[in-house]
Design a protein around this motif. Structure first.
Motif, PDB file in Angstrom:
ATOM      1  N   LEU A 113      52.508 -11.440 -97.201  1.00  0.00           N
ATOM      2  CA  LEU A 113      53.231 -10.209 -96.866  1.00  0.00           C
ATOM      3  C   LEU A 113      54.059  -9.791 -98.083  1.00  0.00           C
ATOM      4  CD1 LEU A 113      54.318 -11.429 -93.350  1.00  0.00           C
ATOM      5  CD2 LEU A 113      52.788  -9.507 -93.743  1.00  0.00           C
ATOM      6  N   VAL A 148      52.729 -21.715 -98.275  1.00  0.00           N
ATOM      7  CA  VAL A 148      53.458 -21.979 -97.031  1.00  0.00           C
ATOM      8  C   VAL A 148      54.673 -22.847 -97.336  1.00  0.00           C
ATOM      9  CG1 VAL A 148      53.347 -23.083 -94.765  1.00  0.00           C
ATOM     10  CG2 VAL A 148      51.386 -21.808 -95.611  1.00  0.00           C
ATOM     11  N   ILE A 152      56.970 -18.636 -98.316  1.00  0.00           N
ATOM     12  CA  ILE A 152      56.586 -17.249 -98.537  1.00  0.00           C
ATOM     13  C   ILE A 152      55.938 -16.705 -97.263  1.00  0.00           C
ATOM     14  CG2 ILE A 152      54.899 -15.832 -99.784  1.00  0.00           C
ATOM     15  CD1 ILE A 152      55.735 -17.638-102.235  1.00  0.00           C
ATOM     16  N   PRO A 153      56.424 -15.565 -96.773  1.00  0.00           N
ATOM     17  CA  PRO A 153      55.888 -15.045 -95.514  1.00  0.00           C
ATOM     18  C   PRO A 153      54.415 -14.673 -95.633  1.00  0.00           C
ATOM     19  CG  PRO A 153      57.404 -13.466 -96.496  1.00  0.00           C
ATOM     20  CD  PRO A 153      57.500 -14.707 -97.307  1.00  0.00           C
ATOM     21  N   MET A 154      53.620 -15.210 -94.733  1.00  0.00           N
ATOM     22  CA  MET A 154      52.181 -14.968 -94.787  1.00  0.00           C
ATOM     23  C   MET A 154      51.634 -14.622 -93.408  1.00  0.00           C
ATOM     24  SD  MET A 154      50.783 -17.659 -97.498  1.00  0.00           S
ATOM     25  CE  MET A 154      50.388 -18.909 -96.348  1.00  0.00           C
ATOM     26  N   LYS A 155      50.547 -13.849 -93.417  1.00  0.00           N
ATOM     27  CA  LYS A 155      49.902 -13.471 -92.165  1.00  0.00           C
ATOM     28  C   LYS A 155      49.044 -14.599 -91.625  1.00  0.00           C
ATOM     29  CE  LYS A 155      48.505  -9.088 -93.463  1.00  0.00           C
ATOM     30  NZ  LYS A 155      47.544  -8.021 -93.327  1.00  0.00           N
ATOM     31  N   ASP A 156      48.550 -15.411 -92.534  1.00  0.00           N
ATOM     32  CA  ASP A 156      47.597 -16.434 -92.141  1.00  0.00           C
ATOM     33  C   ASP A 156      47.421 -17.409 -93.301  1.00  0.00           C
ATOM     34  OD1 ASP A 156      45.755 -17.783 -90.671  1.00  0.00           O
ATOM     35  OD2 ASP A 156      44.438 -16.069 -90.353  1.00  0.00           O
ATOM     36  N   ARG A 193      42.524 -16.886 -88.624  1.00  0.00           N
ATOM     37  CA  ARG A 193      42.988 -16.218 -87.403  1.00  0.00           C
ATOM     38  C   ARG A 193      42.186 -14.947 -87.144  1.00  0.00           C
ATOM     39  NH1 ARG A 193      46.506 -12.225 -86.612  1.00  0.00           N
ATOM     40  NH2 ARG A 193      47.286 -12.306 -88.736  1.00  0.00           N
ATOM     41  N   VAL A 238      56.710 -32.238 -89.456  1.00  0.00           N
ATOM     42  CA  VAL A 238      57.102 -32.720 -88.131  1.00  0.00           C
ATOM     43  C   VAL A 238      57.536 -34.168 -88.148  1.00  0.00           C
ATOM     44  CG1 VAL A 238      56.357 -32.955 -85.730  1.00  0.00           C
ATOM     45  CG2 VAL A 238      55.707 -30.959 -87.024  1.00  0.00           C
TER      46      VAL A 238
ATOM     47  N   PHE B  10      56.838 -26.280 -83.275  1.00  0.00           N
ATOM     48  CA  PHE B  10      56.552 -26.166 -84.710  1.00  0.00           C
ATOM     49  C   PHE B  10      55.414 -25.172 -84.909  1.00  0.00           C
ATOM     50  CE2 PHE B  10      54.021 -27.479 -88.393  1.00  0.00           C
ATOM     51  CZ  PHE B  10      54.981 -27.352 -89.380  1.00  0.00           C
ATOM     52  N   ILE B  12      53.113 -22.621 -87.855  1.00  0.00           N
ATOM     53  CA  ILE B  12      52.769 -22.319 -89.235  1.00  0.00           C
ATOM     54  C   ILE B  12      52.327 -20.854 -89.280  1.00  0.00           C
ATOM     55  CG2 ILE B  12      52.130 -24.682 -89.806  1.00  0.00           C
ATOM     56  CD1 ILE B  12      49.194 -23.825 -89.528  1.00  0.00           C
ATOM     57  N   PRO B  13      52.286 -20.253 -90.482  1.00  0.00           N
ATOM     58  CA  PRO B  13      51.910 -18.842 -90.551  1.00  0.00           C
ATOM     59  C   PRO B  13      50.594 -18.562 -89.820  1.00  0.00           C
ATOM     60  CG  PRO B  13      52.664 -19.564 -92.683  1.00  0.00           C
ATOM     61  CD  PRO B  13      52.643 -20.781 -91.816  1.00  0.00           C
ATOM     62  N   GLY B  14      50.587 -17.510 -89.044  1.00  0.00           N
ATOM     63  CA  GLY B  14      49.394 -17.132 -88.321  1.00  0.00           C
ATOM     64  C   GLY B  14      49.346 -17.664 -86.904  1.00  0.00           C
ATOM     65  N   ASP B  15      50.276 -18.534 -86.536  1.00  0.00           N
ATOM     66  CA  ASP B  15      50.298 -19.064 -85.173  1.00  0.00           C
ATOM     67  C   ASP B  15      50.765 -18.000 -84.198  1.00  0.00           C
ATOM     68  OD1 ASP B  15      49.341 -21.473 -85.856  1.00  0.00           O
ATOM     69  OD2 ASP B  15      51.178 -22.624 -85.494  1.00  0.00           O
ATOM     70  N   TYR B  36      52.909 -12.877 -84.190  1.00  0.00           N
ATOM     71  CA  TYR B  36      52.522 -14.092 -84.898  1.00  0.00           C
ATOM     72  C   TYR B  36      53.652 -14.567 -85.806  1.00  0.00           C
ATOM     73  CZ  TYR B  36      47.801 -12.596 -83.597  1.00  0.00           C
ATOM     74  OH  TYR B  36      46.687 -12.212 -82.908  1.00  0.00           O
ATOM     75  N   SER B  38      55.121 -15.922 -89.391  1.00  0.00           N
ATOM     76  CA  SER B  38      54.750 -15.707 -90.794  1.00  0.00           C
ATOM     77  C   SER B  38      55.297 -16.805 -91.702  1.00  0.00           C
ATOM     78  CB  SER B  38      55.224 -14.332 -91.269  1.00  0.00           C
ATOM     79  OG  SER B  38      56.622 -14.307 -91.364  1.00  0.00           O
ATOM     80  N   MET B  39      55.975 -17.801 -91.125  1.00  0.00           N
ATOM     81  CA  MET B  39      56.515 -18.896 -91.941  1.00  0.00           C
ATOM     82  C   MET B  39      56.434 -20.207 -91.174  1.00  0.00           C
ATOM     83  SD  MET B  39      59.709 -18.057 -94.224  1.00  0.00           S
ATOM     84  CE  MET B  39      60.095 -16.480 -94.907  1.00  0.00           C
ATOM     85  N   VAL B  40      56.578 -21.305 -91.899  1.00  0.00           N
ATOM     86  CA  VAL B  40      56.682 -22.583 -91.177  1.00  0.00           C
ATOM     87  C   VAL B  40      58.074 -22.678 -90.583  1.00  0.00           C
ATOM     88  CG1 VAL B  40      55.110 -24.309 -92.101  1.00  0.00           C
ATOM     89  CG2 VAL B  40      57.120 -23.649 -93.423  1.00  0.00           C
TER      90      VAL B  40
END
Lengths: 257, 237
Positions: A113, A148, A152-156, A193, A238, B10, B12-15, B36, B38-40
């Motif tokens: 993004l 990730v 950094i904000p990402m769509k997938d 996705r 986690v 928890f 991750i991006p896209g979830d 959705y 966009s970050m962890v």
């Protein structure tokens, strides 16, 4: 591609040179955040490939004139270490590395993004420490994890995998020997996705039906890679989380926000 | 057709976070009627607003934030300040002094020099230009003593705690003065180096365990233990 006299078969009784079946991936191990000084990083071992990916940013862009007023400027560098191949590779970026840098950038950019950080820059560095075919796919896979990890904000995510043709058969995930001696190589990167394809190349000759088969197979491979990416990220973040779930029940909500 | 992810999951991006009549909050985005991540981070929701509490991320300035920065560049009538964000902040001389600055009679370096650390407040930021700072309020200005440590900016809310519970606990127990910059830099000044070192130790624990429950209680226990060690050492001397 130079036609070499094939002295040995690449597939014998359904088993490839490295012991895999035709639809098997190599062993993939992903580590999140091995580099302390980068904003985000990832290390991947994909068969005999060993690759580090580091992400810096969002940060100020240098040189300044590259900054975009409406989105972040995204840069990629794919580089093979001089010791990554059997013959010493000269360290200066070759034509092939420039091309792969560009291809990687185009494969990753749609997942980011960039509009959220106008005038800023995001840099991705992919360093091939040891290569054994299919480094671009492994590099993209690792870089996506590093992005990730950098927050950094990402769509997938972006997962990549190749398929190809050796000994007249369509197989998954070619290694160096199969790439050199084989008939064709089709690297693919997807955003799992949406199913969008962000990288699709072909080296060699395939018929239309063969190409379709190879693409289908590569997409299947990408999905397997995606599962491994998810697993690696969950494991990395986690583990600190795990004891919490138990505690939470006894101590109740205490978290701010 | 409506779906909402469980809190504190928890992601991750896209979830997938939610489906149906929900809004995408921070670190989330909406496509059609689905939200959705966009970050962890850990999912959360308040009413119809679904968001992600990020585990990683950089600092994006907001008006009113108190930040700690370093002067990196000087221009005619302004300083450029690195505030640990993608954008360098700008501090005008008019925002550093109560009186007009006379460039003929005084040097800008006499007020702030390159390399100086400052505690400042963000006046405004709209992403089109760099954020503007001010040091004209009480408590703001050049930092002259204390230790500074870094923390992931997204973990700062945890350090402050619910209604300041965590930060109050730390100040009370260690006796150190702790100034939290929203940009992830923290200034600690205590009566003696031992107490400062203890505070830094605790802050590192918070950084590591930021998103776990029952942290305040664990920190309380930790402080008690460390303090008794400190006291024991002192009585030996």
């Amino acid at each position: 591609m130079p036609k070499k006299a094939k002295s040995e078969k690449l597939i014998r009784r359904g088993v490839r040179t490295d012991g895999r079946k035709i639809h098997d991936l190599r062993n993939i191990k992903i580590e999140v955040g091995p580099l302390e000084r980068a904003d985000g990083s990832a290390y991947i071992e994909w068969g005999n490939n060993k690759i580090l990916a580091a992400v810096y940013g969002p940060r100020e862009v240098h040189p300044r004139h590259l900054a975009r007023p409406d989105r972040a400027f995204f840069r990629c560098r794919y580089h093979m270490a001089p010791f990554s191949t059997t013959e010493r590779k000269r360290p200066a970026p070759s034509r092939r590395e420039r091309e792969l840098s560009k291809v990687t950038r185009v494969a990753l950019e749609p997942s980011i993004l960039t509009k959220l950080y106008p005038r800023a820059g995001i840099d991705v560095f992919i360093e091939i420490l040891q290569s054994d075919g299919g480094t671009r796919c492994a590099g993209i896979t690792a870089a996506s994890i590093a992005l990730v990890d950098a927050g950094i904000p990402m769509k997938d995510l972006v997962a990549a995998c190749a398929a190809g043709k050796i000994d007249g058969k369509i197989v998954l995930d070619l290694n160096e020997v199969e790439d050199q001696e084989g008939d064709a190589d089709v690297p693919v990167a997807i955003m799992p996705r949406t199913g969008g394809i962000s990288l699709l190349q072909m080296d060699g000759i395939l018929s239309q039906t063969e190409f379709k088969e190879a693409l289908e197979l590569a997409l299947e491979g990408c999905k397997q890679v995606y599962e491994l990416q998810k697993e690696a990220l969950t494991k990395a973040y986690v583990q600190e989380e795990a004891p919490v779930k138990d505690e939470e029940k006894s101590e109740g909500e205490e978290q701010n926000e | 057709m409506s779906y909402l992810i469980e809190k504190r999951t928890f992601v991750i991006p896209g979830d997938l976070l939610a489906e149906g009549d929900y809004h995408a909050g921070s670190n989330a985005f909406k496509e059609g009627s689905t939200v959705y991540a966009s970050m962890v981070g850990l999912s959360n929701s308040v009413g119809r607003n679904v968001y992600v509490v990020a585990l990683k991320g950089c600092y994006v300035p907001r008006g009113g934030d108190v930040v700690i920065g370093k002067v990196v560049e000087m221009r005619l009538g302004s300083w450029n300040v690195d505030i640990n964000s993608p954008y360098n902040a700008i501090l005008f001389t008019s925002e550093a002094l109560d009186r007009p600055f006379n460039s003929r009679r005084e040097e800008m370096t006499s007020i702030l020099d390159i390399g100086d650390l400052i505690l400042a407040k963000v006046i405004s930021f709209d992403r089109t230009r760099g954020p503007a700072l001010t040091i004209r309020e009480s408590g703001l200005g050049k930092i002259v003593h204390g230790s500074i440590i870094r923390m992931t900016p997204s973990k700062i809310p945890r350090l402050i705690g619910r209604k300041g519970s965590m930060i109050n606990l730390l100040t009370r127990e260690t006796g150190c003065h702790i100034t939290v910059g929203q940009n992830g830099l923290i200034l600690i000044s205590g009566k003696n180096p031992e107490l400062e070192a203890l505070t830094i130790k605790i802050l590192n624990i918070i950084e590591e365990k930021a998103h776990t429950s029952g942290l305040t209680n664990r920190i309380t226990d930790f402080i008690k233990k460390e303090k008794s060690v400190l006291n024991a050492e002192k009585s030996k001397e």
